[in-house]
Design a protein around this motif. Structure first.
Motif, short mmCIF file in Angstrom:
data_model
loop_
_atom_site.label_atom_id
_atom_site.label_comp_id
_atom_site.label_asym_id
_atom_site.label_seq_id
_atom_site.Cartn_x
_atom_site.Cartn_y
_atom_site.Cartn_z
N GLU A 1 50.99 39.00 13.25
CA GLU A 1 52.12 39.49 12.46
C GLU A 1 52.83 40.58 13.26
OE1 GLU A 1 55.00 40.18 10.52
OE2 GLU A 1 53.74 38.68 9.49
N MET A 2 54.03 40.25 13.75
CA MET A 2 54.72 41.12 14.70
C MET A 2 55.92 41.85 14.13
SD MET A 2 53.39 41.14 17.83
CE MET A 2 51.91 41.56 16.93
N LYS A 3 56.28 41.58 12.90
CA LYS A 3 57.49 42.18 12.35
C LYS A 3 57.39 43.71 12.31
CE LYS A 3 60.85 41.63 8.63
NZ LYS A 3 61.19 40.90 7.38
N LYS A 4 56.26 44.23 11.83
CA LYS A 4 56.08 45.67 11.74
C LYS A 4 56.11 46.30 13.12
CE LYS A 4 52.95 49.21 9.92
NZ LYS A 4 51.64 49.46 9.24
N TYR A 5 55.49 45.66 14.10
CA TYR A 5 55.46 46.16 15.48
C TYR A 5 56.87 46.28 16.03
CZ TYR A 5 55.21 45.68 20.59
OH TYR A 5 55.40 45.83 21.95
N GLU B 1 58.70 49.23 14.41
CA GLU B 1 58.22 50.53 14.87
C GLU B 1 58.67 50.84 16.30
OE1 GLU B 1 54.03 50.23 14.38
OE2 GLU B 1 54.07 50.78 12.24
N THR B 2 58.91 49.82 17.09
CA THR B 2 59.30 50.02 18.49
C THR B 2 60.79 49.76 18.72
OG1 THR B 2 58.55 47.73 18.92
CG2 THR B 2 57.03 49.52 19.46
N TYR C 1 63.82 38.29 27.01
CA TYR C 1 62.61 38.98 26.53
C TYR C 1 62.28 40.13 27.47
CZ TYR C 1 61.72 34.77 23.71
OH TYR C 1 61.81 33.73 22.82
N ASN C 2 61.88 41.26 26.92
CA ASN C 2 61.34 42.31 27.77
C ASN C 2 59.82 42.27 27.67
OD1 ASN C 2 60.25 44.17 25.76
ND2 ASN C 2 62.36 44.69 25.22
N PRO C 3 59.09 42.96 28.55
CA PRO C 3 57.63 42.88 28.56
C PRO C 3 56.96 43.25 27.25
CG PRO C 3 58.41 43.87 30.59
CD PRO C 3 59.60 43.75 29.70
N GLN C 4 57.65 44.04 26.41
CA GLN C 4 57.08 44.39 25.11
C GLN C 4 57.12 43.24 24.12
OE1 GLN C 4 59.52 48.16 24.68
NE2 GLN C 4 57.61 48.87 23.75
N ASP D 1 51.24 47.90 26.41
CA ASP D 1 51.31 49.00 25.45
C ASP D 1 50.84 48.60 24.06
OD1 ASP D 1 53.51 47.29 25.08
OD2 ASP D 1 54.62 48.85 24.03
N MET D 2 50.62 47.31 23.85
CA MET D 2 50.22 46.83 22.53
C MET D 2 49.06 45.85 22.65
SD MET D 2 50.41 46.58 19.30
CE MET D 2 50.41 45.55 17.85
N LYS D 3 47.88 46.29 22.21
CA LYS D 3 46.72 45.42 22.17
C LYS D 3 46.46 45.05 20.72
CE LYS D 3 44.49 47.29 26.29
NZ LYS D 3 43.26 47.95 26.86
N LEU D 4 46.47 43.77 20.44
CA LEU D 4 46.26 43.31 19.07
C LEU D 4 44.83 43.58 18.64
CD1 LEU D 4 48.13 39.92 19.40
CD2 LEU D 4 48.95 41.96 18.24
N GLU D 5 44.66 43.91 17.38
CA GLU D 5 43.32 44.16 16.87
C GLU D 5 42.52 42.87 16.94
OE1 GLU D 5 41.11 46.24 13.01
OE2 GLU D 5 43.28 45.85 12.98
N PRO D 6 41.33 42.88 17.54
CA PRO D 6 40.55 41.64 17.67
C PRO D 6 40.27 41.00 16.32
CG PRO D 6 39.63 43.39 19.03
CD PRO D 6 40.67 44.04 18.15
N LEU D 7 40.37 39.69 16.28
CA LEU D 7 40.07 38.94 15.07
C LEU D 7 38.73 38.24 15.26
CD1 LEU D 7 40.75 37.62 12.33
CD2 LEU D 7 41.98 35.85 13.59
#
Length: 221
Positions: free
Chosen positions: A197-201, A204-205, A108-111, A150-156
């Motif tokens: 949901e991480m598939k789109k992320y 994109e990266t 795993y990398n930090p992303q 680099d990626m902050k999830l939108e608060p739920l």
């Protein structure tokens, strides 16, 4: 006047402390007396500065002070540990190396490494707050982000009402949070699954669709 300010500061501190303790209790989080004493002094200091109380001296957050607080706020079922248990301490000390091994073996990398946790969100609070803790049932906030930052999830935000009166003229989709409702403002497995949901992320990266998610052991997770 100084005595009145000191009393007001103590009342506000105890009010905040009761909410903090009750939230930990609801999540079954073990806590030591030393940790409570540290939190007590921190809350008192913050409120003292806000109220600009004069040279009243530091607060003595003694065991007796906490026991009196317990009686006033009805914390009869809160079990306070004198020290953190050996098993918990050993697990905490072993965790960093265990996590490094998991990350290395999984490549795993930090992303791709994420952490998420929920918290209570208190929008209304004053000295007149009394035991009963209805405010705790109003809303829960779930936050998360990547180890790289680099990626902050939108608060739920989970609220007990889907369309509260205070939000009458607002569209939920325009809010800076993902708005969900549950009659008891509980985080559920379905809500959590929809949120993370991480598939789109990954697409994109240009990352492999593989995520390491670090969580506590709440059933909703």
């Amino acid at each position: 006047k100084l005595v009145q300010q000191h009393t007001s500061c103590m009342e506000k501190m105890e009010c905040l402390l009761s909410i903090w303790l009750h939230d930990l209790y609801k999540q079954n989080i073990p806590i030591s007396l030393a940790f409570i004493q540290e939190k007590t002094m921190s809350l008192y200091k913050d409120n003292k500065i806000e109220g600009q109380i004069g040279e009243s001296g530091p607060l003595n957050a003694s065991r007796e002070l906490f026991h009196r607080f317990q009686k006033r706020y009805g914390f009869k079922n809160v079990q306070v540990q004198g020290e953190v248990g050996n098993a918990d301490k050993d697990a905490a000390e072993a965790f960093p190396e265990m996590l490094k091994t998991i990350i290395k073996e999984g490549s795993y990398n930090p992303q791709q490494v994420f952490n998420a946790d929920k918290m209570g969100l208190y929008l209304k609070l004053n000295e007149k707050f009394v035991p009963g803790f209805k405010a705790l049932k109003d809303r829960k906030l779930l936050l998360g982000g990547s180890a790289r930052g680099d990626m902050k999830l939108e608060p739920l935000l989970v609220y007990r009402s889907e369309n509260p009166l205070a939000m009458k003229n607002y569209v939920n989709s325009c809010l800076p949070v993902i708005w969900k409702s549950h009659r008891k403002a509980w985080m559920t497995r379905q809500l959590f699954h929809e949120w993370f949901e991480m598939k789109k992320y990954c697409e994109e990266t240009n990352l492999m669709f593989k995520i390491l998610l670090i969580l506590d052991n709440a059933s909703a997770h």
